[in-house]
Design an enzyme around this catalytic site. Sequence first.
Site, mmCIF file in Angstrom:
data_model
loop_
_atom_site.group_PDB
_atom_site.id
_atom_site.type_symbol
_atom_site.label_atom_id
_atom_site.label_comp_id
_atom_site.label_asym_id
_atom_site.label_seq_id
_atom_site.Cartn_x
_atom_site.Cartn_y
_atom_site.Cartn_z
ATOM 1 N N GLY A 31 0.820 -2.167 5.971
ATOM 2 C CA GLY A 31 1.854 -1.143 6.036
ATOM 3 C C GLY A 31 1.304 0.210 5.619
ATOM 4 O O GLY A 31 0.092 0.440 5.652
ATOM 5 N N HIS A 37 -4.238 3.583 11.543
ATOM 6 C CA HIS A 37 -3.563 2.390 12.076
ATOM 7 C C HIS A 37 -3.055 2.637 13.492
ATOM 8 O O HIS A 37 -3.169 1.774 14.366
ATOM 9 C CB HIS A 37 -2.366 2.015 11.197
#
EC number: 6.3.2.1
Lengths: 283, 283
Positions: A31, A37
Amino acid sequence: MILCRTIPELQKLTTEAHATGQSIGLVPTMGALHEGHASLIKACHQENTISIVSIFVNPTQFGPNEDYDKYPRSFAKDCQTAEKAGADIIFTPAADELYPSKDMTWVEVTGDITKVLCGRTRPIHFRGVTTIITKLFNLIQPDKAYFGQKDAQQVEVLRKMVSDLFIPVELRIMPIIRESDGLAKSSRNAYLTPAEKTATLILYKSLQKAKAIFTAGERNPDNILKTVQQIIESEPLSSIDYIEIHGLPALTPLTDIIDKTALLAVAVKFGNTRLIDNIILEV
Amino acid sequence: MILCRTIPELQKLTTEAHATGQSIGLVPTMGALHEGHASLIKACHQENTISIVSIFVNPTQFGPNEDYDKYPRSFAKDCQTAEKAGADIIFTPAADELYPSKDMTWVEVTGDITKVLCGRTRPIHFRGVTTIITKLFNLIQPDKAYFGQKDAQQVEVLRKMVSDLFIPVELRIMPIIRESDGLAKSSRNAYLTPAEKTATLILYKSLQKAKAIFTAGERNPDNILKTVQQIIESEPLSSIDYIEIHGLPALTPLTDIIDKTALLAVAVKFGNTRLIDNIILEV
């Protein structure tokens, strides 16, 4: 985009995908998604029929005095980031579903590859990484899995795990994404004060200088390390954890001369925040 | 029947099988095949389109003072046994192909499950077993894999590994096959002298007695263990390694009373040959 909070929900989708011959890509994350990402998810989306992003802050890769509890969590924003980058499924299970037993089954890569660099101060870190990634690989059986070159040692450790255990997955390693001023994107950048954030610029500056003298012909690892050290130490807010050069692939030892592709990697604390960065020196 | 001596040969066949939706069963063995193995191969043949028997004496599951070097090897006869029982493929790789690196990647089940019974005197045994079985599972990706209840602790350890790591395989556990006089079939029976072989009959006799008193209502584990001990000690050629009772599944501790299904397991040496046997006490 579909949100799966449990293994049965996930496996209903993956079983269907496998049965119909659809390719699956996996981007395992903890996360706190940033542009690094997002670049992995975009590549995953381009190269597979179904893109799965796992969001799970993995407790077993944090040491007892590390930042598991305060690791940044931003689930709602992460879902937006993942969806925008092309994720089809987010898998975000509870810890007790991924770790059903207190007696663990560990997957552990041994040898210097997990003892150098971050392995010196984080002795259980990579065992936690290889164990959780094995679980995710077995659950999802992806064709391809995406990791960032930012975590260079993790990349080499996972390559060795996949090779040693014959795991049927292709690892896709994506380049480091940096801020415009050079700071490598990291979820832990959120911890930095404004003054620390300015100070961190010394990292990329030192790596760039190393690359420059290497390109100009310097092949002695000690000279390169000394140059990097001097530059980082010139920043008062920095505190060096390590500056090391190892052979690639697999972080093998180098001789007095860099005669093969090498990884120059650093870990430096700014206040309480420990950042890593690296650059590849290609012969 | 096809003989594969290398991983590429094997994977050419398994890739084809997976692509065409054929089910694959795997019987992992260390060779020296006997009727116990044959029963696994027969079940595998009945339940799968393609039956693969691996023959590999796995060095990492033997301790430094154990019988790796003298472990019985009978490859030509094994091929006949496997083919007769219905094997389609024999996979018999070289050790350096399955273990390409001296720095190992281990798969290790921790907790009492690997510390009791054989774990007491064979501390690295199950780590070797879980590592090699993971490699075979990843290489072959079988739908089902076959193991014998004779190795009861191995069965529980593998069940835990498969469950903890979410390995997509169904474990099929087959009953112990015994000689007509009761001795459990084992590759190590080949080591026994005729006098020792006669002496080993005490094992099954003791387990049968335990079952009898359990069936008659005895629920105190100590009383059962004492009975088994006395019977085995009555045989002069025997030397007890362990006699233990644990809860099933997962070899959990029992209280003073056997109030759940339990495993009674023994390891006894006859001369230099250490044999194991067990019986399930079903409440």
